[in-house]
Design an enzyme around this catalytic site. Structure first.
Site, PDB file in Angstrom:
ATOM      1  CD  GLN A   1      -3.131  -0.901   2.519  1.00 59.20           C
ATOM      2  OE1 GLN A   1      -3.135   0.408   3.004  1.00 59.20           O
ATOM      3  NE2 GLN A   1      -3.650  -1.664   2.753  1.00 59.20           N
TER       4      GLN A   1
ATOM      5  CD  GLU B   1       3.774   7.184  -7.893  1.00 60.12           C
ATOM      6  OE1 GLU B   1       2.922   8.243  -8.582  1.00 60.12           O
ATOM      7  OE2 GLU B   1       4.844   7.300  -7.714  1.00 60.12           O
ATOM      8  CG  LEU B   2       3.095  -1.256  -7.102  1.00 58.64           C
ATOM      9  CD1 LEU B   2       2.515  -2.584  -6.311  1.00 58.64           C
ATOM     10  CD2 LEU B   2       4.350  -1.524  -7.865  1.00 58.64           C
TER      11      LEU B   2
ATOM     12  CB  THR C   1       0.647   5.910 -10.563  1.00 57.09           C
ATOM     13  OG1 THR C   1      -0.257   6.489  -9.655  1.00 57.09           O
ATOM     14  CG2 THR C   1       0.839   7.103 -11.501  1.00 57.09           C
TER      15      THR C   1
ATOM     16  CB  SER D   1     -14.123   5.051 -10.125  1.00 57.07           C
ATOM     17  OG  SER D   1     -12.948   5.135 -10.996  1.00 57.07           O
TER      18      SER D   1
ATOM     19  CG  HIS E   1      -8.895   7.655 -10.584  1.00 55.08           C
ATOM     20  ND1 HIS E   1      -8.143   7.003 -11.821  1.00 55.08           N
ATOM     21  CD2 HIS E   1      -9.665   6.916 -10.145  1.00 55.08           C
ATOM     22  CE1 HIS E   1      -8.564   5.795 -11.732  1.00 55.08           C
ATOM     23  NE2 HIS E   1      -9.577   5.627 -10.772  1.00 55.08           N
TER      24      HIS E   1
END
Length: 493
Positions: A299, A302-303, A305, A329, A423
């Protein structure tokens, strides 16, 4: 392999799948508690390497591998969340930064600046200060990462730490600092350069399909036919794996290829595609409708993105004409937020600041009771959607309330809603709010059936992201801004 960090080779990063925890010691009362706490203290004294003097930092041998292995073994034997939290709390509080050293080195840097000494002397003093700011437990994490399966263990440990913080089993600035240090180390090991983009199809290995199905947290997969539909025609499913562990999903993204920006999730996850063979002229938009992290210990790394950016490039290669990219979403937390407002107004002697007089009258006539009190009961379940009349009556007020929730409700200046914040940080535009877009039980109870589109204008994502992160400005469409204006006119929060 270069770039994974000192001493960290690809073999260290084993698949991030953890076996069930074996039974282990528990925090109890009396002698048992004291014995376990003494065992923890002895373990930490033995396993956490002392910080060498600055002059010896590159000459001190690494601790014996067995010391780190002892920590891993002991930790793995703690079956209870409270026990693991206790050990992590002791590690954070007792083996962090030496504040005396930090004060001493800081004073030295300030003194040299006042004396206007030459640059080399000042730079060395600053390097000493940086060295003093490194907590001792970082050395333990660094050496554990060199063990076979060490990084996997650290991902698991951070997941436990986050859980313990959420449960308030361990708290305080020392714990938050240790979480930040560990997150930073994992961010380096799982940076985008080491991640492989893999596409899932119905012909992917069964094991991969099973993992993808189990990882789906947004719109659960019901059966194998459901899974087949989500990786079939007019659908794409991608995941990131680490370069050392191909086939092991870390974060998963589901995409629908449609003719326009979708406004209803059931049309994506339940309805069959228009044909078994894709016709490119039918595809005008790519809709990101689900992104799921498979490892809770990652958590904040930055995966997601990076995954969206890589998938956009992949889709553009496959469909050069494709120009519309958007999410569809969920809005988790909206119902809870709305119920909180209704509850506070019920307690305040029936005060109404959410609905207009005409809306209150219409809702009361339909439900047969006071607006706030009745809605508080109805929105706590999903039964209200069975009344078409009530659904129509609630559309206007709930749409504007939702617009304000996404646009106006903030946490430290940024969007309160975590999906919106994700987002918007990526540079997307809050494009559209959709009524009755998710009529599943989860959709109705979590967000009153509402969903949002966050649209990615590729040439604007960079400036939008910078504006949001630096100035906290939310880029929104005319539809959303109009709803926000209606809220500001008709509600008095």
């Amino acid at each position: 392999m270069q770039g994974l960090g000192p001493g960290l080779t690809a073999r260290r990063l084993l698949p991030l799948r953890f076996p069930p925890r074996p039974p282990g010691p528990r925090l109890a009362s009396g002698q048992a508690t004291g014995a376990l706490e003494r065992a923890m203290d002895e373990l930490l004294r033995r396993a956490v390497p002392p910080t060498p003097a600055y002059e010896l930092r590159e000459k001190t041998p690494a601790p014996a591998e067995g010391q780190c292995a002892d920590f891993v073994s002991f930790y793995g034997g703690l079956a209870e969340t409270a026990e693991r939290a206790e050990l992590l709390g002791r590690l954070a509080r007792g083996f962090g930064v030496d504040h005396g050293q930090v004060a001493e080195q800081s004073a030295g840097v300030l003194q040299l600046r006042q004396q206007q000494r030459e640059a080399a002397v000042l730079l060395q003093a600053e390097d000493r200060l940086r060295y003093a700011l490194v907590p001792r437990y970082r050395g333990l994490f660094h050496h554990i990462s060199k063990l076979d399966g060490g990084v996997r263990f650290l991902v698991r440990l951070r997941a436990d730490l986050l859980e313990a913080q959420a449960l308030k089993l361990v708290e305080g600035p020392d714990v938050r600092e240790m979480n930040g240090v560990l997150k930073g180390m994992l961010s380096e090991w799982f940076s985008s350069g080491f991640l492989n983009l893999e596409r899932v199809t119905w012909h992917s290995p069964c094991e991969v399909l099973q993992k993808i199905s189990e990882a789906e947290a947004v719109h659960p997969v019901k059966n194998w036919m459901d899974m087949k539909r989500r990786v079939g025609p007019y659908r794409r499913c991608y995941f990131f794996s680490h370069c050392s562990t191909p086939g092991e999903p870390l974060v998963v993204l589901h995409v629908a290829l449609t003719g326009d920006i979708s406004s209803n999730i059931q049309a994506i996850v339940k309805e069959s595609p228009p044909s078994e063979t894709e016709e490119k002229n039918r595809i005008a938009a790519a809709i990101f409708y689900s992104i799921s992290l498979t490892q809770q210990g990652l958590q904040g790394v930055e995966l997601g993105t990076f995954l969206i950016k890589r998938v956009v490039k992949e889709l553009q290669r496959e469909f050069p004409h494709l120009g519309v990219f958007s999410s569809l979403s969920p809005i988790p937390g909206f119902t809870k937020w709305l119920l909180g407002l209704l509850n506070s107004q019920v307690k305040d002697h029936g005060r109404n600041e959410l609905f207009t007089d005409s809306e209150c009258k219409e809702i009361s006539e339909i439900t047969g009771g006071p607006t706030n009190e009745t809605l508080k009961l109805l929105l706590s379940s999903s039964e209200w959607v069975q009344s078409e009349t009530l659904v129509r009556a609630l559309q206007t007020p709930l749409m504007r309330l939702c617009a304000w929730y996404l646009y106006g409700e903030k946490h430290r200046g940024y969007a309160l809603n975590p999906v919106a914040n994700f987002h918007l940080q990526n540079g997307a535009v809050l494009w559209r709010i959709n009524w009755m877009a998710d009529v599943s039980l989860k959709g109705i109870t979590g967000s009153c059936g509402l969903m949002a589109n966050y649209r990615y204008f590729l040439e604007e994502t960079g400036p939008n992201s910078t504006s949001y992160l630096s100035s906290k400005n939310i880029k929104a469409s005319e539809q959303v801004l109009s709803l926000v204006a209606q809220f500001q006119k008709n509600s008095k929060l």
